[in-house]
Design a protein around this motif. Sequence first.
Motif, PDB file in Angstrom:
ATOM      1  N   PRO A  19     117.736 -29.955 -17.777  1.00  0.00           N
ATOM      2  CA  PRO A  19     119.003 -30.492 -18.656  1.00  0.00           C
ATOM      3  C   PRO A  19     119.685 -30.136 -20.191  1.00  0.00           C
ATOM      4  CG  PRO A  19     118.919 -32.581 -17.154  1.00  0.00           C
ATOM      5  CD  PRO A  19     117.006 -30.974 -17.080  1.00  0.00           C
ATOM      6  N   ARG A  20     118.268 -30.294 -20.499  1.00  0.00           N
ATOM      7  CA  ARG A  20     117.886 -29.241 -21.631  1.00  0.00           C
ATOM      8  C   ARG A  20     119.109 -27.805 -22.093  1.00  0.00           C
ATOM      9  NH1 ARG A  20     112.417 -30.663 -23.240  1.00  0.00           N
ATOM     10  NH2 ARG A  20     111.853 -29.938 -20.704  1.00  0.00           N
ATOM     11  N   ARG A  21     119.565 -27.084 -20.845  1.00  0.00           N
ATOM     12  CA  ARG A  21     119.187 -25.643 -21.183  1.00  0.00           C
ATOM     13  C   ARG A  21     120.920 -25.674 -20.612  1.00  0.00           C
ATOM     14  NH1 ARG A  21     116.752 -23.086 -16.984  1.00  0.00           N
ATOM     15  NH2 ARG A  21     115.518 -24.348 -16.292  1.00  0.00           N
ATOM     16  N   ARG A  22     120.800 -26.831 -19.789  1.00  0.00           N
ATOM     17  CA  ARG A  22     123.291 -27.389 -19.681  1.00  0.00           C
ATOM     18  C   ARG A  22     123.660 -27.091 -21.053  1.00  0.00           C
ATOM     19  NH1 ARG A  22     122.259 -32.222 -15.677  1.00  0.00           N
ATOM     20  NH2 ARG A  22     120.999 -30.613 -13.848  1.00  0.00           N
ATOM     21  N   TRP A  23     124.765 -26.120 -21.079  1.00  0.00           N
ATOM     22  CA  TRP A  23     125.932 -26.073 -22.361  1.00  0.00           C
ATOM     23  C   TRP A  23     126.682 -27.067 -21.438  1.00  0.00           C
ATOM     24  CZ3 TRP A  23     130.459 -22.603 -22.522  1.00  0.00           C
ATOM     25  CH2 TRP A  23     131.675 -22.199 -23.820  1.00  0.00           C
ATOM     26  N   ALA A  24     127.100 -27.654 -22.703  1.00  0.00           N
ATOM     27  CA  ALA A  24     128.349 -29.123 -22.249  1.00  0.00           C
ATOM     28  C   ALA A  24     129.737 -28.163 -21.670  1.00  0.00           C
ATOM     29  CB  ALA A  24     128.762 -29.081 -23.645  1.00  0.00           C
ATOM     30  N   VAL A  25     129.684 -29.724 -20.656  1.00  0.00           N
ATOM     31  CA  VAL A  25     130.232 -29.134 -19.766  1.00  0.00           C
ATOM     32  C   VAL A  25     131.960 -29.206 -20.205  1.00  0.00           C
ATOM     33  CG1 VAL A  25     131.961 -30.839 -18.108  1.00  0.00           C
ATOM     34  CG2 VAL A  25     129.636 -30.552 -17.805  1.00  0.00           C
ATOM     35  N   ASP A  26     132.464 -29.228 -21.413  1.00  0.00           N
ATOM     36  CA  ASP A  26     133.721 -28.975 -22.279  1.00  0.00           C
ATOM     37  C   ASP A  26     133.907 -27.347 -22.431  1.00  0.00           C
ATOM     38  OD1 ASP A  26     134.579 -31.611 -22.548  1.00  0.00           O
ATOM     39  OD2 ASP A  26     133.645 -32.176 -24.362  1.00  0.00           O
ATOM     40  N   GLY A  27     132.354 -26.993 -22.770  1.00  0.00           N
ATOM     41  CA  GLY A  27     132.693 -25.965 -22.481  1.00  0.00           C
ATOM     42  C   GLY A  27     132.547 -25.204 -21.821  1.00  0.00           C
ATOM     43  N   PHE A  28     132.413 -25.058 -20.479  1.00  0.00           N
ATOM     44  CA  PHE A  28     132.588 -24.479 -19.190  1.00  0.00           C
ATOM     45  C   PHE A  28     134.029 -25.026 -18.931  1.00  0.00           C
ATOM     46  CE2 PHE A  28     127.454 -24.163 -18.479  1.00  0.00           C
ATOM     47  CZ  PHE A  28     128.041 -22.891 -18.189  1.00  0.00           C
ATOM     48  N   ALA A  29     134.795 -25.753 -18.867  1.00  0.00           N
ATOM     49  CA  ALA A  29     135.910 -26.444 -18.669  1.00  0.00           C
ATOM     50  C   ALA A  29     136.996 -25.661 -19.380  1.00  0.00           C
ATOM     51  CB  ALA A  29     136.449 -28.283 -18.804  1.00  0.00           C
ATOM     52  N   ALA A  30     136.808 -24.750 -20.436  1.00  0.00           N
ATOM     53  CA  ALA A  30     137.876 -24.256 -21.887  1.00  0.00           C
ATOM     54  C   ALA A  30     137.385 -22.897 -21.291  1.00  0.00           C
ATOM     55  CB  ALA A  30     137.094 -24.236 -23.428  1.00  0.00           C
ATOM     56  N   VAL A  31     136.465 -22.799 -20.998  1.00  0.00           N
ATOM     57  CA  VAL A  31     136.312 -21.316 -20.298  1.00  0.00           C
ATOM     58  C   VAL A  31     136.916 -20.892 -18.438  1.00  0.00           C
ATOM     59  CG1 VAL A  31     135.138 -19.151 -18.992  1.00  0.00           C
ATOM     60  CG2 VAL A  31     133.943 -20.762 -21.189  1.00  0.00           C
ATOM     61  N   ALA A  32     136.531 -22.107 -18.059  1.00  0.00           N
ATOM     62  CA  ALA A  32     138.091 -22.070 -16.704  1.00  0.00           C
ATOM     63  C   ALA A  32     139.199 -22.384 -16.617  1.00  0.00           C
ATOM     64  CB  ALA A  32     137.509 -23.225 -16.028  1.00  0.00           C
ATOM     65  N   ARG A  33     140.147 -23.089 -17.932  1.00  0.00           N
ATOM     66  CA  ARG A  33     141.023 -22.573 -18.441  1.00  0.00           C
ATOM     67  C   ARG A  33     141.532 -21.550 -18.620  1.00  0.00           C
ATOM     68  NH1 ARG A  33     145.398 -23.470 -16.400  1.00  0.00           N
ATOM     69  NH2 ARG A  33     144.138 -25.174 -15.424  1.00  0.00           N
ATOM     70  N   TRP A  34     140.237 -20.806 -19.676  1.00  0.00           N
ATOM     71  CA  TRP A  34     140.820 -19.136 -20.377  1.00  0.00           C
ATOM     72  C   TRP A  34     140.889 -18.454 -19.300  1.00  0.00           C
ATOM     73  CZ3 TRP A  34     139.197 -14.082 -20.242  1.00  0.00           C
ATOM     74  CH2 TRP A  34     139.759 -13.765 -21.157  1.00  0.00           C
TER      75      TRP A  34
END
Length: 398
Positions: free
Chosen positions: A238-253
Amino acid sequence: MTPEHAAVPLPPPGPLPGPGPAPKAAGPPRPAARLRPVTTAADLDRVGRIAVLRALPGIGDMVCAVPALRTLRRRFPDARIGLVGLWSSRWMLDAYPAYVDELLPIDGLPLLCPPPSDVEGALAALAEARRQRFDLAIQLHGDGSLSNLVTSMIGARRSLVYHRPDQPAPEGALAVPYPDRGHEVVRLLELVDRLGVVGEAHLEPPDPAACARGRALAAQLRVPAQGLVILHPGASDPRRRWAVDGFAAVARWLLDRHLAVAATGTEAERDVVAELRRREPEVVDLCGRTDVNDLAGLLSAARLVVTNDTGVSHLAAAVRTPSVVTFLGDDPGRWAPLDSVRHRLVPLGHVPEGDAGGEAERPVPCPVSADLLRVEVATVLDAVADQLGRFPPPPHRP
């Protein structure tokens, strides 16, 4: 991407039966001192059975070993190559049948393999390896602090190993000082190169037949002309996981620009994918629907992969699908994709929790402030936009 632990002696297995007449006296496993180094062309010409030790759990750990295995096959085209590793690596048999002929699982070997420990089972597996009478054992597991002892327990007539420069080299083996720096693919190749053949560092995709189900899964998705982007928000650590909020922002873009977006993950990462889809329901949930080879086929059908520093990064490199890799690891020179054009590394700005005090005892989140997350999102989106511009969709889709 699992480091070796400090060497701890293991109990030797008992007497081992073998083909032919029974030995005069039973004894412990053949010590490393009786293993002869590979020194002459005549030695190499008589190599018919090879054992390769790499008992690491990560997909990326195994994909990075493929160039070394390919080089080994080139040097010994008729030899039978057995992978001494983990049962979870059985996908390699289908993915790379030209390089791996069999798997000898040693799951549960204390300290070398992931828990739970299974000393009896591991020693039985090593006993089976000894019965096969390998001509050559090659240690591709790590720095040799424990793995060289395990290599000697395979009982091959010759051995080729890395060893720590501050520790004595195993007697009787061709031992090469383990390099502290360098990419994992190159490190493994440099050891195999000692056998008299120079290999290439490029990764390669799994066998097409092994990837067929993954390509079929991609064909079932509604993919617009702009193409499919795969997001992989999980990682085994889990220490190599970027925040889910970050992936969600990429998905929306991406969705706003009319690309199809799907999220992958293992069963252990289902909560992460579910949280991503809670924020962006239009993301297609493919979590738990692919094994390693299926995933390779799915990635090969994508226009872009956005992933954490995990095995998916190496699979994307193997199938040559462009990627953006968010990196919270501590050694990009060892684990980042070698092709820095097709695969963009984005070092993140925050330090994952647990790094300062060594390995975390349990999974922890990677906290990041809102202001820093905005900076990270902007940086990742810049890389995503650049990759989409550099690698446009094919002009004609089937």
